[in-house]
Write a protein that holds these residues in place. Sequence first.
Motif, mmCIF file in Angstrom:
data_model
loop_
_atom_site.group_PDB
_atom_site.id
_atom_site.type_symbol
_atom_site.label_atom_id
_atom_site.label_comp_id
_atom_site.label_asym_id
_atom_site.label_seq_id
_atom_site.Cartn_x
_atom_site.Cartn_y
_atom_site.Cartn_z
ATOM 1 N N HIS A 33 0.844 -1.236 0.086
ATOM 2 C CA HIS A 33 0.081 0.123 0.055
ATOM 3 C C HIS A 33 0.989 1.186 -0.057
ATOM 4 O O HIS A 33 1.590 1.469 0.926
ATOM 5 C CB HIS A 33 -0.990 0.088 1.227
ATOM 6 C CG HIS A 33 -2.109 1.035 1.162
ATOM 7 N ND1 HIS A 33 -3.302 0.887 1.805
ATOM 8 C CD2 HIS A 33 -2.154 2.204 0.291
ATOM 9 C CE1 HIS A 33 -4.008 2.015 1.497
ATOM 10 N NE2 HIS A 33 -3.302 2.684 0.679
ATOM 11 N N VAL A 34 0.853 1.852 -1.316
ATOM 12 C CA VAL A 34 1.578 3.077 -1.365
ATOM 13 C C VAL A 34 0.934 4.416 -1.126
ATOM 14 O O VAL A 34 -0.195 4.558 -1.552
ATOM 15 C CB VAL A 34 2.134 2.996 -2.894
ATOM 16 C CG1 VAL A 34 2.794 4.292 -3.149
ATOM 17 C CG2 VAL A 34 2.942 1.671 -3.133
ATOM 18 N N ASN A 35 1.572 5.313 -0.341
ATOM 19 C CA ASN A 35 1.027 6.547 0.058
ATOM 20 C C ASN A 35 2.094 7.742 -0.335
ATOM 21 O O ASN A 35 3.055 7.967 0.198
ATOM 22 C CB ASN A 35 0.871 6.938 1.536
ATOM 23 C CG ASN A 35 -0.396 5.763 2.010
ATOM 24 O OD1 ASN A 35 -1.301 5.762 1.861
ATOM 25 N ND2 ASN A 35 0.106 4.618 2.240
ATOM 26 N N GLY A 36 1.552 8.923 -1.048
ATOM 27 C CA GLY A 36 2.595 9.903 -1.370
ATOM 28 C C GLY A 36 3.430 10.279 -2.450
ATOM 29 O O GLY A 36 3.836 8.972 -3.006
ATOM 30 N N GLN A 93 -1.708 16.152 -1.424
ATOM 31 C CA GLN A 93 -0.409 16.721 -1.122
ATOM 32 C C GLN A 93 0.586 16.757 -2.330
ATOM 33 O O GLN A 93 1.557 15.681 -2.188
ATOM 34 C CB GLN A 93 0.068 16.140 0.307
ATOM 35 C CG GLN A 93 -1.056 16.589 1.196
ATOM 36 C CD GLN A 93 -0.779 15.446 2.552
ATOM 37 O OE1 GLN A 93 -1.817 14.875 3.002
ATOM 38 N NE2 GLN A 93 0.311 15.298 3.038
ATOM 39 N N GLY A 94 0.666 17.369 -3.045
ATOM 40 C CA GLY A 94 1.480 17.571 -4.289
ATOM 41 C C GLY A 94 2.311 18.631 -4.211
ATOM 42 O O GLY A 94 2.878 19.141 -3.039
ATOM 43 N N PHE A 95 2.934 18.996 -5.322
ATOM 44 C CA PHE A 95 3.834 20.213 -5.363
ATOM 45 C C PHE A 95 3.553 20.772 -6.594
ATOM 46 O O PHE A 95 3.125 20.570 -7.727
ATOM 47 C CB PHE A 95 5.310 19.839 -5.354
ATOM 48 C CG PHE A 95 5.627 18.604 -6.342
ATOM 49 C CD1 PHE A 95 5.835 18.942 -7.672
ATOM 50 C CD2 PHE A 95 5.326 17.362 -6.119
ATOM 51 C CE1 PHE A 95 6.026 18.077 -8.756
ATOM 52 C CE2 PHE A 95 5.746 16.515 -7.092
ATOM 53 C CZ PHE A 95 6.223 16.609 -8.202
ATOM 54 N N GLU A 96 4.032 22.264 -6.782
ATOM 55 C CA GLU A 96 4.035 23.109 -7.764
ATOM 56 C C GLU A 96 5.118 22.892 -8.737
ATOM 57 O O GLU A 96 6.294 22.504 -8.474
ATOM 58 C CB GLU A 96 4.137 24.410 -7.499
ATOM 59 C CG GLU A 96 2.666 24.959 -6.501
ATOM 60 C CD GLU A 96 1.342 24.825 -7.375
ATOM 61 O OE1 GLU A 96 1.290 25.021 -8.639
ATOM 62 O OE2 GLU A 96 0.372 24.721 -6.763
ATOM 63 N N GLY A 97 5.149 23.026 -10.036
ATOM 64 C CA GLY A 97 6.141 22.720 -11.098
ATOM 65 C C GLY A 97 6.442 21.465 -11.322
ATOM 66 O O GLY A 97 5.601 20.490 -11.157
ATOM 67 N N THR A 98 7.792 21.141 -11.473
ATOM 68 C CA THR A 98 8.110 19.785 -11.932
ATOM 69 C C THR A 98 9.415 19.475 -11.326
ATOM 70 O O THR A 98 10.135 20.253 -10.817
ATOM 71 C CB THR A 98 8.350 19.814 -13.380
ATOM 72 O OG1 THR A 98 9.682 20.411 -13.681
ATOM 73 C CG2 THR A 98 7.288 20.339 -14.421
#
Length: 274
Positions: A143-146, A178-183
């Motif tokens: 089970h993968v998170n994040g 809960q991600g991030f902006e850009g690459t």
Amino acid sequence: MNDKRILYVSSEVIPYLPENEMSTMSFEAPKMVNAMGGQTRIFMPKFGNINERRHQLHEVIRLSGMNLVINDLDMPLIIKVASIPKERMQVYFIDNEDYFKRKATYSDEDGVLFEDNDERAIFFAKGVIETVKKLNWGPDIIHVNGWLSALIPLYLKNYYGNEPLFKDAKIVTTLYNQGFEGTLDQDMIKKVLFDGIEDEAVEALKNPTYEGLMKTAIQNSDAIILGEENLPEELVKCAEDKGIPILPYVAKEEFSNVYQNFYLAKVLNEEVES
């Protein structure tokens, strides 16, 4: 969940990092499995802002000492472990001085993403899988998170695809906001291809955004859990288009039986007692 083995891999877990949907469920789900007679292992990165003395982390010498090749460089793998207070649960920490010693998780004090987050994700994925191999602990479910864990399904299906220990394991990925902006680094795809993974398996990494990483995880998973409400539509659609089981968002107060039934009936295709 009696005797079922579930490997939890998460970018964040309480009490080691602040409380949010991901860190909370990465604690509550394995706690539930343990209470219902299952077995768990929890893995997370050993970020530099985790207080080793307070949480009583210690290195596991028999598991450390391996070098992982990341983009043609040998990077030493260090494994540390701690027990969650008042719970019969151990957490394994993937560590490396170059990747995880800094006193932050994903970005600097100005909020700028670390340039090597792509390599950190590759190292974390390989480090988890190699350590589970050393433990010789074959899971029924992974089970993968994040997003920092998002390459685990890719590597399991494509790099470790012939590994007997994981032959029957099913991969579940939970999606969060809960991600991030850009690459991340635009060369990320080259670094993954360096490991001999086929081009078509990493198509979504041509643009290594948060969505690109999570699409890669979805495309290599056997089931999806929606960990929050109002998730990016393109990620939900990606899961729907793949035709795999999807568990809609369930609040922490109600998740226990719902998760158990999903694991057994939808992921493992076993009968569930009513």
